[in-house]
Design a protein around this motif. Structure first.
Motif, PDB file in Angstrom:
ATOM      1  N   PHE A 209      47.454  45.838   7.017  1.00  0.00           N
ATOM      2  CA  PHE A 209      46.545  45.501   5.924  1.00  0.00           C
ATOM      3  C   PHE A 209      46.803  44.056   5.520  1.00  0.00           C
ATOM      4  CE2 PHE A 209      47.009  50.035   5.973  1.00  0.00           C
ATOM      5  CZ  PHE A 209      45.757  50.547   5.595  1.00  0.00           C
ATOM      6  N   ASP A 210      45.747  43.273   5.492  1.00  0.00           N
ATOM      7  CA  ASP A 210      45.868  41.845   5.233  1.00  0.00           C
ATOM      8  C   ASP A 210      46.414  41.541   3.840  1.00  0.00           C
ATOM      9  OD1 ASP A 210      45.646  39.492   6.594  1.00  0.00           O
ATOM     10  OD2 ASP A 210      43.503  39.260   6.325  1.00  0.00           O
ATOM     11  N   SER A 211      45.892  42.241   2.835  1.00  0.00           N
ATOM     12  CA  SER A 211      46.230  41.962   1.436  1.00  0.00           C
ATOM     13  C   SER A 211      47.006  43.123   0.836  1.00  0.00           C
ATOM     14  CB  SER A 211      44.949  41.720   0.632  1.00  0.00           C
ATOM     15  OG  SER A 211      45.203  41.686  -0.753  1.00  0.00           O
ATOM     16  N   LEU A 212      48.240  42.866   0.417  1.00  0.00           N
ATOM     17  CA  LEU A 212      49.058  43.940  -0.132  1.00  0.00           C
ATOM     18  C   LEU A 212      48.557  44.426  -1.485  1.00  0.00           C
ATOM     19  CD1 LEU A 212      52.704  42.850   0.803  1.00  0.00           C
ATOM     20  CD2 LEU A 212      51.188  44.447   1.979  1.00  0.00           C
ATOM     21  N   ASN A 213      48.099  43.512  -2.340  1.00  0.00           N
ATOM     22  CA  ASN A 213      47.612  43.990  -3.637  1.00  0.00           C
ATOM     23  C   ASN A 213      46.303  44.766  -3.482  1.00  0.00           C
ATOM     24  OD1 ASN A 213      46.222  41.606  -3.080  1.00  0.00           O
ATOM     25  ND2 ASN A 213      46.978  40.532  -4.895  1.00  0.00           N
ATOM     26  N   ASN A 214      45.443  44.324  -2.560  1.00  0.00           N
ATOM     27  CA  ASN A 214      44.228  45.097  -2.284  1.00  0.00           C
ATOM     28  C   ASN A 214      44.570  46.473  -1.723  1.00  0.00           C
ATOM     29  OD1 ASN A 214      42.638  43.000  -3.112  1.00  0.00           O
ATOM     30  ND2 ASN A 214      41.739  42.565  -1.121  1.00  0.00           N
ATOM     31  N   TYR A 215      45.535  46.500  -0.801  1.00  0.00           N
ATOM     32  CA  TYR A 215      45.929  47.769  -0.195  1.00  0.00           C
ATOM     33  C   TYR A 215      46.386  48.754  -1.269  1.00  0.00           C
ATOM     34  CZ  TYR A 215      48.955  51.303   1.792  1.00  0.00           C
ATOM     35  OH  TYR A 215      49.534  52.520   2.070  1.00  0.00           O
ATOM     36  N   TYR A 216      47.243  48.281  -2.163  1.00  0.00           N
ATOM     37  CA  TYR A 216      47.789  49.168  -3.195  1.00  0.00           C
ATOM     38  C   TYR A 216      46.710  49.615  -4.176  1.00  0.00           C
ATOM     39  CZ  TYR A 216      50.599  50.926  -7.042  1.00  0.00           C
ATOM     40  OH  TYR A 216      51.134  51.731  -8.028  1.00  0.00           O
ATOM     41  N   ALA A 217      45.949  48.658  -4.706  1.00  0.00           N
ATOM     42  CA  ALA A 217      44.939  49.000  -5.709  1.00  0.00           C
ATOM     43  C   ALA A 217      43.886  49.942  -5.144  1.00  0.00           C
ATOM     44  CB  ALA A 217      44.277  47.732  -6.244  1.00  0.00           C
ATOM     45  N   THR A 218      43.440  49.667  -3.928  1.00  0.00           N
ATOM     46  CA  THR A 218      42.451  50.538  -3.292  1.00  0.00           C
ATOM     47  C   THR A 218      43.027  51.919  -3.026  1.00  0.00           C
ATOM     48  OG1 THR A 218      41.472  48.593  -2.231  1.00  0.00           O
ATOM     49  CG2 THR A 218      40.825  50.742  -1.373  1.00  0.00           C
ATOM     50  N   GLY A 219      44.289  51.944  -2.639  1.00  0.00           N
ATOM     51  CA  GLY A 219      44.942  53.217  -2.360  1.00  0.00           C
ATOM     52  C   GLY A 219      45.036  54.118  -3.575  1.00  0.00           C
ATOM     53  N   SER A 243      54.603  54.594   0.345  1.00  0.00           N
ATOM     54  CA  SER A 243      55.333  55.257   1.434  1.00  0.00           C
ATOM     55  C   SER A 243      54.529  55.284   2.730  1.00  0.00           C
ATOM     56  CB  SER A 243      55.707  56.685   1.027  1.00  0.00           C
ATOM     57  OG  SER A 243      56.622  56.672  -0.044  1.00  0.00           O
ATOM     58  N   TYR A 244      53.216  55.468   2.637  1.00  0.00           N
ATOM     59  CA  TYR A 244      52.354  55.491   3.827  1.00  0.00           C
ATOM     60  C   TYR A 244      52.548  54.217   4.645  1.00  0.00           C
ATOM     61  CZ  TYR A 244      48.001  55.216   6.574  1.00  0.00           C
ATOM     62  OH  TYR A 244      47.078  55.082   7.591  1.00  0.00           O
ATOM     63  N   ASP A 390      45.412  39.932 -13.908  1.00  0.00           N
ATOM     64  CA  ASP A 390      45.629  39.091 -12.734  1.00  0.00           C
ATOM     65  C   ASP A 390      47.121  38.953 -12.425  1.00  0.00           C
ATOM     66  OD1 ASP A 390      44.495  37.171 -10.693  1.00  0.00           O
ATOM     67  OD2 ASP A 390      45.827  35.807 -11.770  1.00  0.00           O
ATOM     68  N   SER A 391      47.933  38.798 -13.455  1.00  0.00           N
ATOM     69  CA  SER A 391      49.386  38.691 -13.257  1.00  0.00           C
ATOM     70  C   SER A 391      49.956  39.989 -12.706  1.00  0.00           C
ATOM     71  CB  SER A 391      50.074  38.344 -14.577  1.00  0.00           C
ATOM     72  OG  SER A 391      49.661  37.078 -15.046  1.00  0.00           O
ATOM     73  N   ALA A 392      49.462  41.111 -13.215  1.00  0.00           N
ATOM     74  CA  ALA A 392      49.927  42.409 -12.731  1.00  0.00           C
ATOM     75  C   ALA A 392      49.528  42.624 -11.279  1.00  0.00           C
ATOM     76  CB  ALA A 392      49.362  43.529 -13.610  1.00  0.00           C
ATOM     77  N   TYR A 393      48.344  42.134 -10.938  1.00  0.00           N
ATOM     78  CA  TYR A 393      47.857  42.263  -9.565  1.00  0.00           C
ATOM     79  C   TYR A 393      48.746  41.478  -8.602  1.00  0.00           C
ATOM     80  CZ  TYR A 393      44.090  43.214  -6.203  1.00  0.00           C
ATOM     81  OH  TYR A 393      43.344  43.676  -5.153  1.00  0.00           O
ATOM     82  N   SER A 394      49.208  40.320  -9.039  1.00  0.00           N
ATOM     83  CA  SER A 394      50.129  39.520  -8.219  1.00  0.00           C
ATOM     84  C   SER A 394      51.498  40.181  -8.150  1.00  0.00           C
ATOM     85  CB  SER A 394      50.269  38.105  -8.806  1.00  0.00           C
ATOM     86  OG  SER A 394      49.038  37.426  -8.786  1.00  0.00           O
ATOM     87  N   GLU A 395      51.927  40.762  -9.257  1.00  0.00           N
ATOM     88  CA  GLU A 395      53.239  41.396  -9.319  1.00  0.00           C
ATOM     89  C   GLU A 395      53.335  42.586  -8.364  1.00  0.00           C
ATOM     90  OE1 GLU A 395      57.191  41.782 -10.536  1.00  0.00           O
ATOM     91  OE2 GLU A 395      55.746  40.161 -10.923  1.00  0.00           O
ATOM     92  N   ILE A 396      52.231  43.322  -8.198  1.00  0.00           N
ATOM     93  CA  ILE A 396      52.285  44.490  -7.322  1.00  0.00           C
ATOM     94  C   ILE A 396      52.490  44.070  -5.871  1.00  0.00           C
ATOM     95  CG2 ILE A 396      49.845  44.841  -6.688  1.00  0.00           C
ATOM     96  CD1 ILE A 396      52.328  47.513  -7.978  1.00  0.00           C
ATOM     97  N   THR A 397      52.068  42.866  -5.524  1.00  0.00           N
ATOM     98  CA  THR A 397      52.346  42.347  -4.184  1.00  0.00           C
ATOM     99  C   THR A 397      53.844  42.103  -4.012  1.00  0.00           C
ATOM    100  OG1 THR A 397      50.179  41.317  -3.876  1.00  0.00           O
ATOM    101  CG2 THR A 397      51.999  40.383  -2.626  1.00  0.00           C
ATOM    102  N   LYS A 398      54.462  41.485  -5.010  1.00  0.00           N
ATOM    103  CA  LYS A 398      55.904  41.191  -4.940  1.00  0.00           C
ATOM    104  C   LYS A 398      56.717  42.473  -4.816  1.00  0.00           C
ATOM    105  CE  LYS A 398      55.340  37.101  -7.867  1.00  0.00           C
ATOM    106  NZ  LYS A 398      55.666  36.489  -9.187  1.00  0.00           N
ATOM    107  N   ILE A 399      56.318  43.488  -5.549  1.00  0.00           N
ATOM    108  CA  ILE A 399      57.035  44.764  -5.501  1.00  0.00           C
ATOM    109  C   ILE A 399      56.938  45.380  -4.108  1.00  0.00           C
ATOM    110  CG2 ILE A 399      57.064  47.133  -6.380  1.00  0.00           C
ATOM    111  CD1 ILE A 399      56.100  45.957  -9.080  1.00  0.00           C
ATOM    112  N   GLN A 400      55.747  45.347  -3.540  1.00  0.00           N
ATOM    113  CA  GLN A 400      55.591  45.898  -2.182  1.00  0.00           C
ATOM    114  C   GLN A 400      56.373  45.094  -1.155  1.00  0.00           C
ATOM    115  OE1 GLN A 400      51.443  47.684  -1.204  1.00  0.00           O
ATOM    116  NE2 GLN A 400      51.084  46.087  -2.733  1.00  0.00           N
ATOM    117  N   LEU A 416      60.742  51.154  -6.468  1.00  0.00           N
ATOM    118  CA  LEU A 416      59.720  51.315  -7.491  1.00  0.00           C
ATOM    119  C   LEU A 416      60.341  51.596  -8.857  1.00  0.00           C
ATOM    120  CD1 LEU A 416      56.937  53.360  -5.624  1.00  0.00           C
ATOM    121  CD2 LEU A 416      57.038  50.897  -6.061  1.00  0.00           C
ATOM    122  N   GLU A 417      61.371  52.403  -8.895  1.00  0.00           N
ATOM    123  CA  GLU A 417      62.052  52.688 -10.164  1.00  0.00           C
ATOM    124  C   GLU A 417      62.662  51.406 -10.732  1.00  0.00           C
ATOM    125  OE1 GLU A 417      62.180  55.294 -11.986  1.00  0.00           O
ATOM    126  OE2 GLU A 417      61.443  56.905 -10.693  1.00  0.00           O
ATOM    127  N   ALA A 418      63.270  50.596  -9.870  1.00  0.00           N
ATOM    128  CA  ALA A 418      63.910  49.357 -10.319  1.00  0.00           C
ATOM    129  C   ALA A 418      62.892  48.320 -10.779  1.00  0.00           C
ATOM    130  CB  ALA A 418      64.765  48.785  -9.188  1.00  0.00           C
TER     131      ALA A 418
END
Length: 429
Positions: A209-219, A243-244, A390-400, A416-418
């Motif tokens: 998946f090209d975009s990690l934040n797109n992947y997560y949000a869409t998922g 996990s997928y 927008d900041s949260a959307y960027s943050e979810i990429t860093k977490i992944q 994820l817990e951390a």
């Protein structure tokens, strides 16, 4: 502020220009009316346009800009490429404190400009769009869901330009070689990727998946969870989504873009057989496939709900009245049916005008995107234009990135817990 609900519209929906929801919250400095805005550019006027388009995208924008200036000799447009979306966003943010140094107009996601709108630094474009002389007529109407997506706090600050969604790009030759059908669900994508990876003796990664934040949000949206400040990244649905991808990376049949930034590079080099990415990536995919001598295909994204993305164009209050009119006329030109057909055929972006989306010229173009979109006809959603989204959307990429770079170490649950507290602090900053 409430989270904006999923935009329940298909890409083929016929829309009209609906602007009634705009404008009640505009500042005193933005109280232009239909009667008092300038409707022509009588003297030479220069406007600057910040963008982050490269390759075929920049070439096409330059061509359209030159065409506009030839038809409007009093308007001189200086295109200023800021290299990447990341760099463009950073420059906008750093320049907002010095309004005189801002461009006349800029490409941007609405979330980038939340603070600018809050500080009355943007021009409300509703009076221009509705003006009886220079407004946009019904036969050239911009799709209403895209117009709504270019609003901030209910005000029509932006005009949609380069809009896209995600599709599945695949190497048709590789799929044929290993007897794999084009996947239509995530389960099928996983099995197809495994088959390719195993039958190629681990030489070809199956998918990514090209975009990690797109992947997560869409998922998570496909699992019935909204992307807002109530989102619990340690929840069951969130863990399933992460996990997928993590399982596939660990076993080798999935990969991320990583240092390549985009998967179109590895795809061109036959290092990966399929990937989910923006329709706007087709020009890069086509170029790579042609140079490497293989056939590529485009299919609907293998999930029920798909993301609506891409930037709009916004105008800053620092522009003079002459610059505002000149810039608006340019934006109107870029959003016109003729320009949108040229833009869509050359780049893979989705037309912002229904008339073009449904036209035979678009459907029968050399691009493979129109057929995939027509086949998919998916429900769309967009990231909410609310404070800190927008900041949260960027943050979810860093977490992944933390998860996927350490698939053989820390577990998904542990990372994820951390990260939960930090993710919530980003929403609440």
């Amino acid at each position: 502020m409430k989270f904006k609900s999923l935009v329940k519209a298909t890409l083929a929906t016929t829309s009209v220009l609906v602007l009634g929801a705009c404008g009640n919250s505009a500042s005193n400095s933005q109280k232009e009316t239909k009667a008092d805005i300038q409707t022509e550019v009588k003297e030479e006027t220069k406007i600057t346009f910040w963008h982050a388009l490269n390759g075929k995208l920049e070439e096409t924008l330059t061509k359209l800009t030159e065409e506009f200036m030839a038809k409007n000799p009093n308007v001189k447009i200086e295109l200023q490429n800021q290299s990447s979306y990341k760099d463009l966003q950073a420059k906008i943010n750093s320049t907002l404190t010095s309004p005189k140094d801002l461009p006349t107009i800029t490409q941007a996601y609405p979330g980038w400009l939340w603070n600018a709108a809050d500080q009355d630094q943007l021009v409300d474009l509703k009076p221009y769009l509705e003006n009886s002389t220079i407004g946009i007529k019904d036969d050239a109407a911009i799709r209403s869901e895209l117009l709504k997506g270019a609003q901030i706090n209910g005000v029509q600050y932006g005009i949609p330009f380069n809009k896209s969604t995600e599709v599945l790009f695949y190497n048709a030759d590789i799929l044929k070689e290993y007897g794999v059908k084009v996947p239509t669900t995530l389960d099928e994508l996983k099995e197809a990727a495994k088959t390719i990876y195993e039958k190629s003796n681990h030489q070809v990664v199956g998918a990514g998946f090209d975009s990690l934040n797109n992947y997560y949000a869409t998922g998570i949206v496909n699992k019935g969870v909204q992307f807002n400040k109530e989102l619990d990244i340690t929840g069951k649905e969130s863990k399933e989504v992460v996990s997928y991808y993590a399982d596939g990376i660990k076993e080798g049949y999935f990969r991320t873009a990583g240092s390549d930034k985009y998967l179109s590079g590895p795809f061109a080099n036959k290092q990966i057989a399929m990937y989910v990415g923006s329709t706007a990536g087709e020009s890069f995919v086509a170029k790579g496939a042609k140079e490497a001598g293989y056939e590529y295909g485009v299919a609907p994204r293998p999930e029920k709900i798909n993301i609506q993305q891409g930037t709009d164009i916004y105008m800053f209050q620092s522009a003079s009245e002459e610059q505002r009119t000149a810039a608006y006329l340019f934006l109107k030109f870029l959003a016109s049916p003729e320009s949108q057909l040229t833009w869509a055929q050359a780049t893979g972006y989705i037309p912002v005008v229904s008339k073009v989306l449904e036209s035979a010229e678009y459907k029968n173009s050399n691009s493979k995107v129109p057929a995939a979109i027509a086949e998919g006809k998916k429900e769309l959603f967009s990231i909410p234009v609310i404070e800190n989204a927008d900041s949260a959307y960027s943050e979810i990429t860093k977490i992944q990135e933390k998860v996927y770079s350490d698939v053989n170490g820390s577990s998904v649950d542990k990372v994820l817990e951390a990260s939960k507290a930090e993710f919530q602090s980003v929403w609440n900053q």
